[in-house]
Design an enzyme around this catalytic site. Structure first.
Site, mmCIF file in Angstrom:
data_model
loop_
_atom_site.group_PDB
_atom_site.id
_atom_site.type_symbol
_atom_site.label_atom_id
_atom_site.label_comp_id
_atom_site.label_asym_id
_atom_site.label_seq_id
_atom_site.Cartn_x
_atom_site.Cartn_y
_atom_site.Cartn_z
ATOM 1 C CB CYS B 83 -0.942 0.010 1.193
ATOM 2 S SG CYS B 83 -1.735 -1.569 1.497
ATOM 3 C CB SER B 208 -9.544 2.280 2.994
ATOM 4 O OG SER B 208 -8.769 1.099 3.059
ATOM 5 C CB ILE B 210 -12.114 -2.889 -2.927
ATOM 6 C CG1 ILE B 210 -11.740 -3.829 -1.776
ATOM 7 C CG2 ILE B 210 -11.537 -3.367 -4.250
ATOM 8 C CD1 ILE B 210 -12.382 -5.210 -1.864
ATOM 9 C CE LYS B 333 -14.566 4.750 6.367
ATOM 10 N NZ LYS B 333 -15.141 4.139 5.237
ATOM 11 C CG HIS B 337 -5.973 2.053 0.243
ATOM 12 N ND1 HIS B 337 -4.794 2.540 -0.299
ATOM 13 C CD2 HIS B 337 -5.605 1.062 1.102
ATOM 14 C CE1 HIS B 337 -3.776 1.866 0.208
ATOM 15 N NE2 HIS B 337 -4.230 0.967 1.050
#
Lengths: 182, 393
Positions: B83, B208, B210, B333, B337
């Site tokens: 990430c 968060s 997809i 959030k 993300h």
């Protein structure tokens, strides 16, 4: 279907059967594997090729530790030169730059450090009910991550005494380890 | 080492982007960044693609995007750090310029997560840590890893699930003011509290989403930055660190050592007092993959005292007008993300904040001229921090 291996394969095959049947029908009638997106209606090409991955993982370097599970023990690797204990076990001690490890059986007793309940599961665990995963600090000072066998997770608390069990996991039928309240 | 400026930024709409493939989505951000810099593809010396992939069909994203964007035969490579891929890619682009290897570098972060089903994505992210010892037998998930931090933190410091939800409320608020954000509506603490658990004590609204999305930067050396803009934002310093792959090898579960190390490195290089970094920044992003991540991240970054982070949230000190505005783009959030794009998207928004051209209602007051980006990969597995400044370092 003696173990989780074939059981899981059949489960996953079943999971994808109906949606793929639909795409198969559309492809047969329209000539293209194109379906509307379920949320937006945008045209989506559904991959006609499937990739199946199942890794073959070398464990020669840690075989004594993994094999000790068959004796009902969870084992770490202890460097014969500096005495450092490695869990998860590893073949090489990067501090001493030597590869002279001995089996160190871990204490089965410890205290709960933290935990969670897995409610939304990964694909390969979807055949399970919600499960509790925790980290327990064993008497040796080594942390171990594993499932916790408890009827009601609300009973768990930081510092709760735990005992390690090494056995075949029910339904999956291969040897792993978990904790239960001591 | 040459100084490196950001001379153009672009970002796609984040969300469920069934209308676009990987290259189209990347181009949406690249085109905006080129326009912003007043640059053309011919100005780019080399490019870096931040993409975690696996859930999307193209295994060579840098090549596919290079062809689509008319960059071929120029060289581009993919950079991956879970990430934290976005800031990792930006750091690589920065290094190429700082070293004298290139003058103008395009950095594009892109992710098409919705090419796979949700259970497959949950599986693939759950494997990110130590596959053999922590996933194979125990089926952890991304929220599950963070939930173990949430449990330990809440038990130790008395933070509640309501406190976690207050982070979500703030970030949805700012997302609703960001037309590029995944979520466009505000939520209440009650709505968050009544959402279902995904990994107790983390609920759906703590998480968060997809997301598909892309973000792009045009980086330029100090020698050529003036060709593109009179008001660049400079990359003042970097910090980076890794955590252990096995969560069991962490000593406690109330913060990430990797964020502490990475932020102190960036602060030291930028001349920022590590005991009081709040005084140096107008606005910050804190990697909020889950609401608990924003809370512990604030403590790790030194923006709040350890154990009191949630009190700042409770007192609304992390809104604009408070002690330190955090994630006023909506954060992971609310904004979304898209793994490889996330860190790049943070920089895009911080540049706009520092240049005082953020969307209406979410422009932080700019007086110090510095901002901080914090991008975490996995569960503290990778951490990158970047200090941005309107003044040339």
């Amino acid at each position: 279907m003696k173990t989780v291996i074939l059981k899981l394969k059949r489960f996953l095959d079943g999971l994808f059967e109906d949606p793929l049947k639909l795409v198969d029908d559309v492809t047969d009638s329209s000539g293209l594997p194109v379906v509307p997106d379920q949320k937006t209606g945008d045209p989506i090409w559904v991959d006609v090729r499937e990739i199946r991955m199942r890794y073959t993982i070398p464990i020669k370097g840690v075989h004594p530790y993994i094999d000790s599970l068959r004796k009902g023990r969870l084992a770490a690797a202890k460097c014969r030169s500096c005495g450092k204990i490695y869990f998860p076990p590893q073949r090489d001690c990067p501090r001493c730059r030597v590869s002279d490890m001995e089996v160190h059986y871990l204490s089965p007793e410890g205290e709960l450090v933290t935990w969670t309940v897995i409610n939304v599961k990964p694909l390969s665990f979807m055949h399970h009910k919600d499960y509790v995963v925790g980290i327990v600090r064993l008497r040796d000072g080594i942390n171990v991550l594993a499932w916790i066998d408890i009827d009601d997770p609300a009973k768990l608390d930081v510092g709760m005494r735990m005992r390690l069990v090494v056995d075949k996991r029910p339904d999956e039928n291969y040897i792993t380890y978990w904790f239960k309240p001591a | 080492m040459r100084r490196v400026a950001i001379v153009g930024v672009g970002i796609s709409r984040y969300g469920y982007r069934s209308d676009s493939n990987l290259a189209e989505l990347a181009w949406e951000a690249i085109n905006e960044a080129l326009n912003d810099a007043g640059a053309g593809v011919e100005d780019i010396d080399t490019y870096i693609v931040g993409n975690a992939g696996v859930w999307s069909s193209e295994p060579l994203p840098a090549v596919v995007i290079g062809e689509y964007a008319g960059l071929q035969p120029k060289n581009g490579i993919r950079v991956e750090a879970a990430c934290a891929t976005g800031l990792a890619a930006t750091r690589t682009g920065y290094s190429l310029i700082a070293s004298g290897e290139a003058d103008v570098v395009l950095v594009v972060g892109v992710e098409k997560m919705n090419e796979s089903t949700t259970p497959q994505v949950v599986e693939l992210i759950g494997r990110a840590g130590n596959y053999f010892w922590e996933f194979e037998n125990f089926g952890l998930t991304f929220p599950g890893y963070y939930a173990m931090y949430a449990t330990a933190y809440m038990k130790r410091y008395g933070a509640t699930e309501e406190d976690l939800c207050m982070v979500a409320v703030k970030n949805h608020h700012y997302a609703s003011l960001n037309p590029k954000a995944h979520f466009q509506k505000r939520i209440t603490v009650e709505e968050c509290m009544s959402s279902r658990y995904v990994a107790w004590p983390i609920k759906l609204y703590d998480s968060s989403p997809i997301t598909d999305g892309a973000a792009a930067l045009i980086l330029a050396s100090e020698d050529v930055a003036g060709k593109f803009t009179d008001s660049p934002v400079w990359i003042k310093s970097w910090g980076y660190a890794n955590g252990t792959s096995n969560l069991s090898r962490r000593s406690d579960f109330i913060g990430f050592e990797s964020t502490v190390v990475a932020s102190r490195m960036a602060y030291k290089r930028a001349g920022i007092d590590p005991d009081n970094p709040v005084k140096f920044f107008d606005v910050v992003t804190v990697h909020d993959a889950f609401t608990i991540a924003e809370i512990i991240g604030m403590g790790d970054l030194g923006l709040a005292k350890r154990g009191e982070e949630y009190k700042l949230v409770r007192e609304e000190q992390t809104y604009i007008g408070g002690l330190i505005p955090v994630n006023v783009d909506g954060g992971l959030k609310g904004k979304g993300h898209p793994i490889g794009a996330t860190g790049v998207g943070m920089i895009v928004d911080l540049v706009k904040q520092l240049q005082q051209r953020a969307d209406k209602g979410r422009q932080a007051p700019i007086s110090r001229g510095m901002a901080l980006a914090h991008n975490v990969g996995g569960t503290g597995h990778y951490v990158f921090t970047a200090v941005l400044s309107v003044d040339k370092p």
